[in-house]
Design a protein around this motif. Sequence first.
Motif, PDB file in Angstrom:
ATOM      1  N   GLU A 187      12.384  14.018  65.688  1.00 42.98           N
ATOM      2  CA  GLU A 187      11.952  15.050  64.776  1.00 42.98           C
ATOM      3  C   GLU A 187      10.801  15.657  65.018  1.00 42.98           C
ATOM      4  O   GLU A 187      10.049  15.152  66.016  1.00 42.98           O
ATOM      5  N   GLU A 188      10.622  17.058  65.031  1.00 41.87           N
ATOM      6  CA  GLU A 188       9.455  17.572  65.607  1.00 41.87           C
ATOM      7  C   GLU A 188       8.204  17.142  64.666  1.00 41.87           C
ATOM      8  O   GLU A 188       8.212  16.471  63.941  1.00 41.87           O
ATOM      9  N   ALA A 189       6.964  17.670  65.514  1.00 40.54           N
ATOM     10  CA  ALA A 189       5.652  17.210  65.001  1.00 40.54           C
ATOM     11  C   ALA A 189       5.528  18.011  63.572  1.00 40.54           C
ATOM     12  O   ALA A 189       6.175  19.031  63.344  1.00 40.54           O
ATOM     13  N   ASP A 190       4.374  17.587  62.918  1.00 40.21           N
ATOM     14  CA  ASP A 190       3.910  18.138  61.732  1.00 40.21           C
ATOM     15  C   ASP A 190       3.436  19.681  62.159  1.00 40.21           C
ATOM     16  O   ASP A 190       3.259  20.049  63.288  1.00 40.21           O
ATOM     17  N   PRO A 191       3.344  20.548  61.312  1.00 38.92           N
ATOM     18  CA  PRO A 191       3.134  22.133  61.401  1.00 38.92           C
ATOM     19  C   PRO A 191       1.817  22.260  62.284  1.00 38.92           C
ATOM     20  O   PRO A 191       1.758  23.175  63.284  1.00 38.92           O
ATOM     21  N   VAL A 192       0.836  21.632  61.830  1.00 42.80           N
ATOM     22  CA  VAL A 192      -0.410  21.676  62.419  1.00 42.80           C
ATOM     23  C   VAL A 192      -0.396  21.324  63.878  1.00 42.80           C
ATOM     24  O   VAL A 192      -1.048  21.823  64.885  1.00 42.80           O
ATOM     25  N   SER A 193       0.124  20.133  64.310  1.00 40.66           N
ATOM     26  CA  SER A 193       0.416  19.712  65.586  1.00 40.66           C
ATOM     27  C   SER A 193       1.314  20.689  66.364  1.00 40.66           C
ATOM     28  O   SER A 193       0.822  20.970  67.624  1.00 40.66           O
ATOM     29  N   ARG A 194       2.169  21.157  65.857  1.00 41.79           N
ATOM     30  CA  ARG A 194       3.173  22.096  66.775  1.00 41.79           C
ATOM     31  C   ARG A 194       2.233  23.445  66.815  1.00 41.79           C
ATOM     32  O   ARG A 194       2.436  23.943  67.937  1.00 41.79           O
ATOM     33  N   TRP A 195       1.581  23.810  66.012  1.00 40.61           N
ATOM     34  CA  TRP A 195       0.506  25.135  65.947  1.00 40.61           C
ATOM     35  C   TRP A 195      -0.473  24.667  67.196  1.00 40.61           C
ATOM     36  O   TRP A 195      -0.500  25.770  68.044  1.00 40.61           O
ATOM     37  N   ILE A 196      -0.993  23.614  67.415  1.00 42.47           N
ATOM     38  CA  ILE A 196      -2.019  23.394  68.286  1.00 42.47           C
ATOM     39  C   ILE A 196      -1.380  23.215  69.824  1.00 42.47           C
ATOM     40  O   ILE A 196      -1.886  23.918  70.830  1.00 42.47           O
ATOM     41  N   ALA A 197      -0.069  22.645  69.825  1.00 43.66           N
ATOM     42  CA  ALA A 197       0.437  22.473  70.881  1.00 43.66           C
ATOM     43  C   ALA A 197       1.028  23.813  71.501  1.00 43.66           C
ATOM     44  O   ALA A 197       0.987  23.910  72.738  1.00 43.66           O
ATOM     45  N   ASN A 198       1.499  24.661  70.656  1.00 41.66           N
ATOM     46  CA  ASN A 198       1.844  25.862  71.188  1.00 41.66           C
ATOM     47  C   ASN A 198       1.055  26.729  71.838  1.00 41.66           C
ATOM     48  O   ASN A 198       0.921  27.374  72.927  1.00 41.66           O
ATOM     49  N   ARG A 199      -0.421  26.566  71.210  1.00 43.48           N
ATOM     50  CA  ARG A 199      -1.462  27.230  71.652  1.00 43.48           C
ATOM     51  C   ARG A 199      -2.146  26.743  72.828  1.00 43.48           C
ATOM     52  O   ARG A 199      -2.562  27.575  73.643  1.00 43.48           O
ATOM     53  N   ALA A 200      -2.061  25.511  72.847  1.00 40.84           N
ATOM     54  CA  ALA A 200      -2.439  24.972  74.227  1.00 40.84           C
ATOM     55  C   ALA A 200      -1.555  25.104  75.540  1.00 40.84           C
ATOM     56  O   ALA A 200      -2.152  25.495  76.445  1.00 40.84           O
ATOM     57  N   ALA A 201      -0.340  25.465  75.050  1.00 41.58           N
ATOM     58  CA  ALA A 201       0.507  25.830  76.236  1.00 41.58           C
ATOM     59  C   ALA A 201       0.440  27.080  76.673  1.00 41.58           C
ATOM     60  O   ALA A 201       0.373  27.330  77.883  1.00 41.58           O
ATOM     61  N   VAL A 202      -0.113  28.244  75.926  1.00 42.45           N
ATOM     62  CA  VAL A 202      -0.230  29.528  76.155  1.00 42.45           C
ATOM     63  C   VAL A 202      -1.624  29.468  76.771  1.00 42.45           C
ATOM     64  O   VAL A 202      -1.396  30.210  78.031  1.00 42.45           O
ATOM     65  N   LEU A 203      -2.359  28.698  76.569  1.00 42.03           N
ATOM     66  CA  LEU A 203      -3.831  28.586  77.073  1.00 42.03           C
ATOM     67  C   LEU A 203      -3.552  28.267  78.464  1.00 42.03           C
ATOM     68  O   LEU A 203      -4.111  28.468  79.592  1.00 42.03           O
ATOM     69  N   ASP A 204      -2.460  27.169  78.789  1.00 47.32           N
ATOM     70  CA  ASP A 204      -2.447  26.756  80.101  1.00 47.32           C
ATOM     71  C   ASP A 204      -1.801  27.339  81.133  1.00 47.32           C
ATOM     72  O   ASP A 204      -2.039  27.668  82.291  1.00 47.32           O
ATOM     73  N   GLU A 205      -0.971  28.431  80.487  1.00 43.99           N
ATOM     74  CA  GLU A 205      -0.359  29.503  81.222  1.00 43.99           C
ATOM     75  C   GLU A 205      -1.654  30.523  81.638  1.00 43.99           C
ATOM     76  O   GLU A 205      -1.592  31.045  82.856  1.00 43.99           O
ATOM     77  N   TYR A 206      -2.302  30.856  80.835  1.00 47.61           N
ATOM     78  CA  TYR A 206      -3.544  31.593  81.362  1.00 47.61           C
ATOM     79  C   TYR A 206      -4.493  31.047  82.312  1.00 47.61           C
ATOM     80  O   TYR A 206      -5.027  31.864  83.215  1.00 47.61           O
TER      81      TYR A 206
END
Length: 734
Positions: A187-206
């Motif tokens: 099961e995927e994480a809760d919406p807040v955790s997914r939101w943070i993980a997605n943004r952290a992944a984008v930041l890592d690309e930067y």
Amino acid sequence: MTHGDVRILLAAGAWWVATIGVLLEGAGFTITVSILVGGLVFVISFIRKHIGKGKGEAIIYWWPTLVVVVLSAILASGVVAAHNHLGNRGILSDLISAKAVVTVQGEIASYPNPAGDQILRTLSIEHVEGRGQVSGSYSSVTLLGGDNLADFNLHETVDVLVRLEPTDPGSREVAWATVLRGPTLIEEADPVSRWIANRAAVLDEYLEDEPPAVRGLVPGVAIGDDSGIPEEDGDALAAVNLTHLTAVSGSHVSMITAIVLGLVGRKRKVLAVTAAAGVLGVLVLATGAQPSVMRAAVMGVVVLAGVWMRRPASALPALGASIILLLAFEPTLALAYGFILSVVSTAAIIVFSAPASALLAPVITVPGANLLAVPVVAHLACSPIILLLTDTASLWSALANAVVAPVVPIGTILALGAIIAAPVPYVGQALGWMAARCVSWIDIVAGEMSGWWGSGIDGRLVIVVYGGILLLAWPIVHLGVKKRTLGIGALGIAVLYGVWRLLPTQVPDWDIVQCDVGQGAATLFKHEGTVYLVDTGTEEERLGQCLDAAGTHVDIVVLTHMHADHAGNLDTALSRGAQEIWVGPGITPEVEWQIADSGTNIPIRELRAGDNAEGIEILWPDSQRNCYDDACINNQSLVLRVSLGQTLLIPGDLETDAQRTLSGREIAADIVLVPHHGSSKQDDGFALAVGAETALLSYGENTYGHPAPSAIDLYSQYGNVLATGDGDIFIKFE
């Protein structure tokens, strides 16, 4: 601080002590002790009330406090007992005792924690299935697995096959769970955790063009995810006590709460408290509810309660309330070093930072005192606990913390802003770039100061120096010592230090040195005017210190095999003048890869059984093997024997089967390095065939059980056993 505030602190202390008592001894024992102590104090107070004139009022004043303390201890005992009851429900505890292979399903509750070639993560178990039974669970375990463990986001639910082993009593995680298959996402994480993980992944690309240390530090200071920090940079941060910057703590909570309250305004009470509490909740989710974060967050909640009630917040009572709330929610925090250090440092800073700053201000100016007082006080308070974890520290830890202090809040806010605004074109990238500039300063300071003399020294000496700074500041402030006198004294100390550094260091004469490199091996010997270093250990500082103590360079490096505890510090050996590297058959490509970045072109010489290299006999291995497990690699250890007036045998990490094969050959020696750091895997026939009068043990603090009592007993039959646990071993032949 009011009398009621004191009661909160005392109640928190009683709750903490009672929690530890229940975790280690049981609820009945703790409740009994609490009642006995309360009764004893009551009897003493009763006697004093009727004998000591004028003391009755004080007794009446403090009597309710005693009731609060005793009731806190009893309540804590009941709460922890309830937690233990819930934790022992189901089949998990029996499966742990049996070290069973089971399937567990639960939620990932921590960021990846690299540990050598493994990844560690906390899993909050929801269901467990094993030995034909299925049940729910109310416990957490520590997963040990490969790189695939790092692929899962925080708060995702997974299914994984593991082998269970018990941890120490009172541990937050009830078992070690070695991954055998999986994990599989359920099961995927809760919406807040997914939101943070997605943004952290984008930041890592930067940040992909940034140095690895900077790329790992940005999410570290923002949300406590330090899994991307390279090991060598993590060691540098630890050496000067900067790792707390990547454990989201009270400073993060204070900054975020202050920003939210500043934006909303305290006058709009409901909106301000609601917004700040919501941000704190998101922060807790984002960091995986680390102990320091939970402590700081609860303190933040208490402070917000003060805002709600329009009562000025008092930091120490807030700390006491947070201790009670957290230990009621998670009793095992009482024995967690991270939580203990967080509470102790916070309390010390609250109570002593202002007096310390006042003492230091006349000496190093007010701004300098304000920067230095906090790390000095925190280090002194935490040092007794830190010494339980490591025996070394750095003289420069307070200075390092003071030097990076101005950029930490800016970097933290920028890093958080970069994560929040990561998908916004240019904005997230710009904030990430600015955050990277701030944390790069942290990396520079850690890298520089960790290499200075005074890092990696005895932690007790650092306590003495820091205590001495505060003690010397007192007469300067209160006795009116002039700054000219202070300057002359400092100059005199500097001159004396320079003279001391210029004096020649007395170096002991030696033929063999077994270096203390912690859990590893490094052996020096001189043969026909050439200095050989067999293996390099893993701890750079210790190998360098050993070479300095021996007063020597290195001519030839011999690597018995490529495990990190034997070959992990090749750079230090190369920097000491090594001209050639000797290895076993088939190892050359691996060594070439390891020295590729050193800028050197050192020849590598492959040897095998039967070779006689410069008068040194090579006894093993007979041939090259392709190895896919640690036991095979150990059995491919290069074994050498050399006559130095007495014969020295170095067998690397040979396992029992290879030892058994060698025991039928001519391997007699006067001195032997006990195979595999004195593990339990020793062959009696091998020890008999060697028959050494002196056996050397090289090991450090470890979880492998080295050295095994059976190994010590075996080699003690033939002579003396000397261990690096007492420091470097110098041997000189008459």
